[in-house]
Design a protein around this motif. Structure first.
Motif, mmCIF file in Angstrom:
data_model
loop_
_atom_site.group_PDB
_atom_site.id
_atom_site.type_symbol
_atom_site.label_atom_id
_atom_site.label_comp_id
_atom_site.label_asym_id
_atom_site.label_seq_id
_atom_site.Cartn_x
_atom_site.Cartn_y
_atom_site.Cartn_z
ATOM 1 N N UNK A 32 0.855 -1.310 0.041
ATOM 2 C CA UNK A 32 -0.089 0.046 0.009
ATOM 3 C C UNK A 32 0.806 1.228 -0.238
ATOM 4 N N UNK A 33 0.607 2.006 -0.851
ATOM 5 C CA UNK A 33 1.194 3.256 -0.968
ATOM 6 C C UNK A 33 0.453 4.778 -0.816
ATOM 7 N N UNK A 34 0.794 5.238 0.772
ATOM 8 C CA UNK A 34 -0.251 6.224 1.055
ATOM 9 C C UNK A 34 0.271 7.513 0.343
ATOM 10 N N UNK A 35 -0.618 8.400 0.247
ATOM 11 C CA UNK A 35 -0.398 9.737 -0.215
ATOM 12 C C UNK A 35 0.684 10.336 0.674
ATOM 13 N N UNK A 36 1.264 11.616 0.270
ATOM 14 C CA UNK A 36 2.231 12.300 1.015
ATOM 15 C C UNK A 36 3.649 12.080 1.057
ATOM 16 N N UNK A 37 4.098 11.069 0.297
ATOM 17 C CA UNK A 37 5.419 10.619 0.263
ATOM 18 C C UNK A 37 6.184 12.030 -0.605
ATOM 19 N N UNK A 38 7.504 12.269 -0.130
ATOM 20 C CA UNK A 38 8.157 13.088 -1.338
ATOM 21 C C UNK A 38 8.414 12.503 -2.566
ATOM 22 N N UNK A 39 8.762 12.888 -3.543
ATOM 23 C CA UNK A 39 9.144 12.161 -4.948
ATOM 24 C C UNK A 39 10.352 11.176 -4.536
ATOM 25 N N UNK A 40 11.120 11.330 -3.949
ATOM 26 C CA UNK A 40 12.268 10.443 -3.493
ATOM 27 C C UNK A 40 12.018 9.153 -2.794
ATOM 28 N N UNK A 41 10.976 9.523 -1.771
ATOM 29 C CA UNK A 41 10.472 8.578 -0.866
ATOM 30 C C UNK A 41 9.611 7.623 -1.804
ATOM 31 N N UNK A 42 8.826 8.289 -2.715
ATOM 32 C CA UNK A 42 7.846 7.393 -3.420
ATOM 33 C C UNK A 42 8.907 6.444 -4.630
ATOM 34 N N UNK A 43 9.809 7.135 -5.090
ATOM 35 C CA UNK A 43 10.830 6.438 -6.054
ATOM 36 C C UNK A 43 11.289 5.173 -5.256
ATOM 37 N N UNK A 44 11.638 5.499 -4.073
ATOM 38 C CA UNK A 44 12.430 4.265 -3.052
ATOM 39 C C UNK A 44 11.474 2.954 -3.045
ATOM 40 N N UNK A 45 10.098 3.529 -2.785
ATOM 41 C CA UNK A 45 9.116 2.643 -2.652
ATOM 42 C C UNK A 45 8.957 1.667 -3.674
ATOM 43 N N UNK A 46 8.934 2.330 -4.990
ATOM 44 C CA UNK A 46 8.662 1.730 -6.180
ATOM 45 C C UNK A 46 9.736 0.957 -6.720
ATOM 46 N N UNK A 47 10.722 1.320 -6.300
ATOM 47 C CA UNK A 47 12.296 0.420 -6.543
ATOM 48 C C UNK A 47 12.709 -0.900 -5.818
ATOM 49 N N UNK A 87 13.570 9.753 6.735
ATOM 50 C CA UNK A 87 14.233 9.807 5.281
ATOM 51 C C UNK A 87 13.680 8.957 4.330
ATOM 52 N N UNK A 88 13.822 7.600 4.774
ATOM 53 C CA UNK A 88 13.664 6.413 3.866
ATOM 54 C C UNK A 88 12.604 5.697 4.345
ATOM 55 N N UNK A 89 11.366 5.435 3.876
ATOM 56 C CA UNK A 89 10.568 4.637 4.699
ATOM 57 C C UNK A 89 10.846 3.414 4.553
ATOM 58 N N UNK A 90 10.759 2.781 6.048
ATOM 59 C CA UNK A 90 10.705 1.016 5.950
ATOM 60 C C UNK A 90 9.653 0.287 5.627
ATOM 61 N N UNK A 91 9.712 -0.849 5.224
ATOM 62 C CA UNK A 91 8.595 -1.717 4.790
ATOM 63 C C UNK A 91 8.557 -2.806 5.895
ATOM 64 N N UNK A 92 7.499 -2.879 6.666
ATOM 65 C CA UNK A 92 7.081 -4.054 7.533
ATOM 66 C C UNK A 92 6.624 -4.972 6.931
ATOM 67 N N UNK A 93 7.202 -6.228 6.955
ATOM 68 C CA UNK A 93 6.760 -7.522 6.365
ATOM 69 C C UNK A 93 5.842 -8.279 7.159
ATOM 70 N N UNK A 94 4.680 -8.567 6.816
ATOM 71 C CA UNK A 94 3.503 -9.459 7.589
ATOM 72 C C UNK A 94 3.242 -10.501 6.410
ATOM 73 N N UNK A 95 3.450 -11.734 7.094
ATOM 74 C CA UNK A 95 3.603 -12.792 5.994
ATOM 75 C C UNK A 95 1.940 -13.374 5.851
ATOM 76 N N UNK A 96 1.684 -14.336 5.041
ATOM 77 C CA UNK A 96 0.517 -14.870 4.753
ATOM 78 C C UNK A 96 -0.017 -15.758 6.242
ATOM 79 N N UNK A 97 1.089 -16.250 6.736
ATOM 80 C CA UNK A 97 1.098 -16.981 8.109
ATOM 81 C C UNK A 97 0.188 -16.002 9.112
ATOM 82 N N UNK A 98 0.930 -14.911 9.355
ATOM 83 C CA UNK A 98 0.543 -13.932 10.052
ATOM 84 C C UNK A 98 -0.483 -13.283 9.939
#
Length: 475
Positions: free
Chosen positions: A81-96, A147-158
């Motif tokens: 999920x990509x929420x609104x409000x990220x700066x261009x560099x933050x959005x680029x980081x997520x999509x990369x 500065x750089x958003x962190x991705x929290x990984x939630x598994x299918x088991x969780x």
């Protein structure tokens, strides 16, 4: 136990005629939403997406967007999920970072895009949820305040053992919450795990998710749409209470109003109870661990005003430990770590326990009380903003010698960022230039509300800058 999100799909199939989403004049039945999920799953499969594929969602709040999230999960994708409000560099980081396709409401320039319309035109795929237990089901990105958003990984088991998505995990307090969702107000962004989780809780219990008009004031939406339940952050509650002091608003339809995201002072919770009646819930949780505790109207009625200082009782499947004054939690639906960040994962996860970095204690009745934070963080609009990165942006400017950031309570945003700056050579920079630098680097919520210029910074006994003294100077 069924694999996430199969229990929700089964509930749709069991009662296809009931209305599950109301969007303006539209009434979407369970059968119609299930058919949309199947078409979208077919389109995603035809696009070559499946187990462990990264599918990012940059959409509004619509029935079709909700169906797209479910469709990607049926195929076992890693849904981002990509929420609104990220700066261009933050959005680029997520999509990369491991994104194979981006689902949007319309065409964008961000790599491979699939539109909601294209997915809705797919050939139906009739199969059960196929996520593999160890694969990442949801990648929940933090606000990016470091500065750089962190991705929290939630598994299918969780997710298959999740406190709201999996009815077999429901305890007394969760069932109590679910009972408030006959007509649940669904607003915000579907990129928020919290928004999804509470909406699904209502849907599982036979309720309807009601999507309001964009930017419709809460005081209008509740009586007009006959809302029985919703969740909001502390600043939004403050706004609502301001309206209730001035206007006569019909809130008689409400069964439950959940407040979460940042600490709520007991006197403000008491005011909400006094004005709205026995409908107030307070929840505590984190992106890393999901919802952990809930304070219910039944708790308030039983224990009285003294319990308002707590954030409630842990869910039945949540263990809480206090180590050195800091809260650690353990639950079956916690994250497995941060995406591509072993160092941060090691700092937060220890032998199955999550370090919350919140200070607190358990009272003799088993209720959790928060007393502070073990990390230098400011909660603005329910999102954490870390002081260090803001200070780094400010001190990177040639006209700034030193910069220190603190947080203080704020009626509009829960907490607000306040900066103290020692200029270089005694020349005072322009406030707008400093705020603009923070805005460009870290986003709107990190921008200081006030900037105070100092010739020197107070020093604590430890020899470090005394942030307690700086905070106290705000009055």
């Amino acid at each position: 136990m069924s694999t996430f999100p199969q229990p929700l799909l089964d509930s749709f199939a069991a009662d296809p005629g009931r209305t599950v989403i109301e969007h303006g004049e539209r009434r979407v039945s369970a059968g119609e939403l299930l058919a949309t999920v199947r078409r979208m799953a077919g389109a995603l499969r035809a696009a070559g997406l499946g187990h462990a594929s990264g599918v990012a969602m940059l959409t509004g709040v619509t029935p079709e967007a909700f169906a797209a999230y479910l469709a990607a999960s049926v195929l076992g994708c890693r849904v981002i999920g990509v929420r609104p409000g990220y700066s261009p560099s933050q959005l680029a980081h997520i999509l990369a970072t491991g994104v194979d396709a981006l689902v949007t409401d319309g065409r964008t320039s961000h790599g491979r895009t699939l539109t909601i319309g294209e997915l809705d035109a797919g050939t139906p795929l009739d199969e059960h949820a196929d996520g593999r237990p160890g694969d990442v089901a949801r990648l929940i990105y933090t606000s990016g305040s470091t500065g750089t958003p962190k991705g929290c990984m939630q598994s299918y088991a969780a997710m298959s053992d999740h406190w709201s998505w999996a009815p077999h995990m429901w305890d007394e307090d969760t069932r109590d919450l679910a009972g408030c969702g006959d007509r649940y107000l669904l607003f915000g962004t579907l990129a928020s795990a919290v928004v999804q989780d509470y909406a699904v809780l209502a849907l599982h219990n036979g309720g309807t998710a009601v999507i309001p008009e964009p930017n419709q004031p809460l005081a209008q939406a509740i009586p007009r749409l006959r809302i029985t339940g919703t969740i909001m952050n502390v600043p939004r509650l403050y706004h609502f209470l301001d309206v209730l002091r001035a206007d006569d608003v019909d809130t008689s339809s409400l069964k439950g109003m959940i407040v979460a995201g940042s600490p709520l002072p007991p006197h403000r919770l008491q005011e909400a109870v006094d004005r709205l009646g026995p409908v107030m819930y307070q929840a505590y949780g984190q992106s890393e661990a999901g919802n952990l505790t809930v304070l219910t109207p039944a708790h308030i009625a039983k224990y009285g005003p003294e319990i308002l200082s707590s954030v409630g009782r842990p869910h039945a499947h949540v263990d809480v430990a206090v180590r050195g004054g800091e809260l650690y939690v353990r639950t079956r639906y916690a994250i497995d770590g941060y995406w591509d960040d072993e160092k941060e994962t090691a700092e937060v996860l220890t032998d199955g326990w999550i370090r919350t970095r919140d200070l607190g204690y358990l009272d003799e009745r088993g209720f959790v009380h928060l007393t502070g934070r073990a990390r230098d963080v400011i909660i603005v609009n329910a999102f954490p903003q870390y002081a260090g990165p803001i200070e780094a942006v400010l001190t990177a400017r040639p006209d700034v010698d030193q910069a220190y950031v603190v947080g203080a309570p704020d009626e509009l945003t829960g907490e607000a960022v306040h900066a103290f700056v020692v200029p270089t050579g005694g020349r005072v920079p322009f406030d707008d230039a400093l705020r603009g630098a923070v805005l460009n680097a870290l986003g709107l919520d990190a921008v200081p509300k006030t900037i105070t210029y100092l010739t020197e910074v107070p020093v604590a006994d430890s020899g470090k800058p005394d942030k307690h003294a700086l905070r106290a100077s705000l009055g």
